[in-house]
Design an enzyme around this catalytic site. Structure first.
Site, PDB file in Angstrom:
ATOM      1  CB  SER A  55      -0.914   0.016   1.226  1.00  0.00           C
ATOM      2  OG  SER A  55      -1.618  -1.193   1.332  1.00  0.00           O
TER       3      SER A  55
HETATM    4  N1  SAH Z   1      -1.053  -4.573   3.694  1.00  0.00           N
HETATM    5  C1  SAH Z   1      -0.288  -5.060   2.557  1.00  0.00           C
HETATM    6  C2  SAH Z   1      -0.949  -4.753   1.243  1.00  0.00           C
HETATM    7  C3  SAH Z   1      -2.115  -5.620   1.010  1.00  0.00           C
HETATM    8  S1  SAH Z   1      -2.611  -5.748  -0.686  1.00  0.00           S
HETATM    9  C4  SAH Z   1       1.120  -4.519   2.607  1.00  0.00           C
HETATM   10  O1  SAH Z   1       1.435  -3.692   3.487  1.00  0.00           O
HETATM   11  O2  SAH Z   1       1.939  -4.947   1.794  1.00  0.00           O
HETATM   12  C5  SAH Z   1      -3.994  -6.815  -0.434  1.00  0.00           C
HETATM   13  C6  SAH Z   1      -3.636  -8.235  -0.060  1.00  0.00           C
HETATM   14  O3  SAH Z   1      -4.850  -8.910   0.222  1.00  0.00           O
HETATM   15  C7  SAH Z   1      -2.943  -9.026  -1.168  1.00  0.00           C
HETATM   16  O4  SAH Z   1      -1.761  -9.559  -0.663  1.00  0.00           O
HETATM   17  C8  SAH Z   1      -3.920 -10.141  -1.490  1.00  0.00           C
HETATM   18  O5  SAH Z   1      -3.306 -11.367  -1.819  1.00  0.00           O
HETATM   19  C9  SAH Z   1      -4.697 -10.263  -0.190  1.00  0.00           C
HETATM   20  N2  SAH Z   1      -6.028 -10.871  -0.323  1.00  0.00           N
HETATM   21  C10 SAH Z   1      -6.876 -10.843  -1.394  1.00  0.00           C
HETATM   22  N3  SAH Z   1      -7.991 -11.530  -1.109  1.00  0.00           N
HETATM   23  C11 SAH Z   1      -7.856 -12.005   0.152  1.00  0.00           C
HETATM   24  C12 SAH Z   1      -8.682 -12.799   0.986  1.00  0.00           C
HETATM   25  N4  SAH Z   1      -9.866 -13.248   0.582  1.00  0.00           N
HETATM   26  N5  SAH Z   1      -8.219 -13.100   2.212  1.00  0.00           N
HETATM   27  C13 SAH Z   1      -7.004 -12.653   2.644  1.00  0.00           C
HETATM   28  N6  SAH Z   1      -6.183 -11.909   1.891  1.00  0.00           N
HETATM   29  C14 SAH Z   1      -6.600 -11.577   0.669  1.00  0.00           C
END
Ligand code: SAH
Length: 201
Positions: A55
């Protein structure tokens, strides 16, 4: 504790000094692929593995502040991704449970957190849409992946007096960061800012 000057600039508007300190203590370059290192401190999301993104740093700082952290509280994070937000939360909360659907991302994040000596973050591979009931209730919940509608499972796992911060809105469009506060059986919600996050898989 180290403090990264780039992070100090990105979090200058955050009022909460503890949040600024925890944010500035984490080196974002440890959480991005080598190909992205040259703009690691640009204030934008960057691609990581599996089509996910780390993010935008100023938004990480803002969402963290919205959680009103305190060292005795326990937090649940949905969407571990690189583990960057997780590492910052670990510096502010007693305990972090983080849920990621991609096994590869979860294991990379876990390895980085271990390398940093962070022992109070627990990574789980699961569908975060369901939260992580095994360790509920939580004092705080943060989603860094967008929910299509009110995240009922997360709100159910939130304790009395708890705060949940989540992007809510349809995939592909703009979502809104919503702050939910639970008071007994009532949940109050406040729409805060427009954002664009990856949506739940
Ligand atoms: N907070 C993270 C960025 C997250 S991006 C950082 O600091 O790097 C969103 C993430 O949510 C991705 O890694 C994706 O794989 C995950 N994601 C997508 N669908 C999901 C689900 N159903 N359950 C858990 N994680 C999920």
């Amino acid at each position: 504790m180290p403090s990264f000057p780039e992070a100090e600039a990105l979090s200058a508007e955050i009022q909460n000094a503890e949040v600024r300190k925890a944010f500035c203590a984490i080196d974002r370059s440890l959480f991005v692929p080598d190909s992205q290192r040259h703009h690691v401190w640009a204030d934008m999301p960057l691609p990581i593995e599996e089509g996910a993104t780390i993010s935008q740093p100023s938004l990480v700082a803002r969402m963290t502040a919205l959680l009103e952290p305190a060292p005795h509280l326990r937090v649940l994070e949905i969407g571990t991704g690189s583990g960057y937000q997780t590492a910052i939360l670990a510096g502010l909360f007693a305990d972090v449970h983080t849920v990621e659907i991609s096994r590869l991302l979860a294991s990379n994040a876990q390895a980085r957190l271990r390398q940093l000596g962070i022992a109070n973050a627990h990574c789980h591979v699961a569908d975060g849409a369901k939260g992580w009931p095994e360790a509920a209730p939580y004092d705080r919940v943060i989603a860094t992946v967008a929910f299509p509608s009110q995240p009922d499972a997360l709100l159910y796992q939130l304790g009395d007096g708890g705060i949940c911060i989540a992007p809510v809105g349809q995939p592909g469009g703009t979502q809104t960061i919503i702050r939910y506060r639970k008071h007994g059986t009532e949940t109050e919600s406040q729409r805060l800012l427009p954002v664009r996050f990856l949506s739940l898989r």
